[in-house]
Design an enzyme around this catalytic site. Structure first.
Site, PDB file in Angstrom:
ATOM      1  N   SER A 222    -108.873  49.234  19.225  1.00  0.00           N
ATOM      2  CA  SER A 222    -108.545  50.459  19.955  1.00  0.00           C
ATOM      3  C   SER A 222    -109.220  51.637  19.254  1.00  0.00           C
ATOM      4  CB  SER A 222    -107.024  50.653  19.930  1.00  0.00           C
ATOM      5  OG  SER A 222    -106.658  51.957  20.299  1.00  0.00           O
TER       6      SER A 222
ATOM      7  N   TYR B 116     -98.411  51.227  16.755  1.00  0.00           N
ATOM      8  CA  TYR B 116     -99.635  50.865  17.475  1.00  0.00           C
ATOM      9  C   TYR B 116    -100.857  51.172  16.612  1.00  0.00           C
ATOM     10  CZ  TYR B 116    -102.956  50.454  21.343  1.00  0.00           C
ATOM     11  OH  TYR B 116    -104.014  50.074  22.144  1.00  0.00           O
TER      12      TYR B 116
END
Ligand code: NAP
Length: 253
Positions: free
Chosen positions: A145, A158
């Site tokens: 990501s 995350y």
């Protein structure tokens, strides 16, 4: 000749998080490139995607599993090998997030996110890698990501998990580089899927995000497919431990 470099004809792939979003687009793309695919997630939506694959003439195997279960990794890898006889490509795509300010972030949210996004990725790389080492061939593509490079807002687990995915990718890549297994990752930018729905709905965040993306639009899940096929095919045979951003230019601004 060049086409053959990108072809996945006859390859056997395993993709997690294949029920929707990026995973669904990737599974269909891999099948179009010639691979038979095992699809993993918890939901019945997998069966619809499997039908699309079978209509295109490829084989599909649905494996409903919750990847937070420690036994899941070995189970899905052995089910894939049992059905297809080998495992050439692993795409670790399943992911989740929980949002809260860092000072209020709960242990439970931290643990769930780390379990799906990082611990399961470790277990799947390890389990698939054992098969690939025996075969003497394998391609692993992890889904990292932009939060593998940046901090984000309200998503500490995350962010930590995706920094971890980038590290794990390089660690596995180093150890298996001489054994014909490549381990790489894509780092998607902002993609229009369920996981980003709260950001898309928030008018201020949505505008801020769009202003920062040089291409001026959110990505669609299909925008990730080409990069995954590249890293899953022999076209990337000398690419090792790389995290490929697919972000409409976000990181270069
Ligand atoms: P999504 O539409 O929410 O899909 C997530 C997938 O993960 C679903 O198929 C879900 O399947 C599966 N999953 C979640 N928890 C699971 C569990 N415990 N066990 C098994 N499967 C599980 O999200 P997405 O945007 O496509 O995200 C896919 C990947 O891209 C994730 O790793 C995400 O972090 C990454 N990513 C996304 C973006 C973005 O902007 N969307 C940006 C960068 C990176 P079920 O619910 O059916 O189990």
């Amino acid at each position: 000749m060049v086409y053959e470099l990108f072809s996945l004809q006859g390859k056997k792939a395993l993709v997690t998080g294949a029920s929707r979003g990026i995973g669904k687009a990737v599974v269909i793309g891999l099948a179009e490139a010639g691979a038979d695919v095992a699809l993993v997630s918890r939901s019945d939506a997998l069966f619809q995607t499997a039908q699309v694959i079978e209509k295109s003439g490829r084989k599909a195997l649905v494996i409903q599993e919750d990847l937070t279960r420690h036994e899941a990794a070995e189970k899905v890898v052995s089910a894939t090998v049992k059905k297809f006889g080998r495992l050439d490509i692993l795409v670790n795509n399943a992911g989740t997030t929980r949002r809260a300010p860092v000072e209020d972030y709960s242990d439970e949210d931290w643990e769930v996110v780390m379990e799906v996004n990082l611990n399961a990725v470790f277990r799947l790389c390890r389990a698939a890698g054992k098969v690939m080492l025996t075969q003497g061939y394998g391609k692993i593509v992890n889904v990292a990501s932009l939060m593998s490079f940046q901090g984000g807002i309200n998503i500490p687990a995350y962010t930590a998990s995706k920094h971890g995915v980038a590290g794990l990718t390089k660690s596995f890549a180093n150890e298996w580089a001489g054994r014909n297994i490549t381990v790489n990752a894509i780092a998607p930018g902002y993609v229009r899927t369920e996981v980003t729905a709260p950001l898309q709905k928030d008018k201020v965040r949505n505008r801020q995000i769009l202003e920062r993306i040089p291409q001026g639009r959110w990505a669609e899940p299909e925008d990730m497919v080409g990069a995954v096929i590249f890293l899953a095919s022999d076209a990337s045979r000398y690419v090792q431990g790389h995290v490929l951003v697919v972000d409409g230019g976000w990181m270069s601004r």
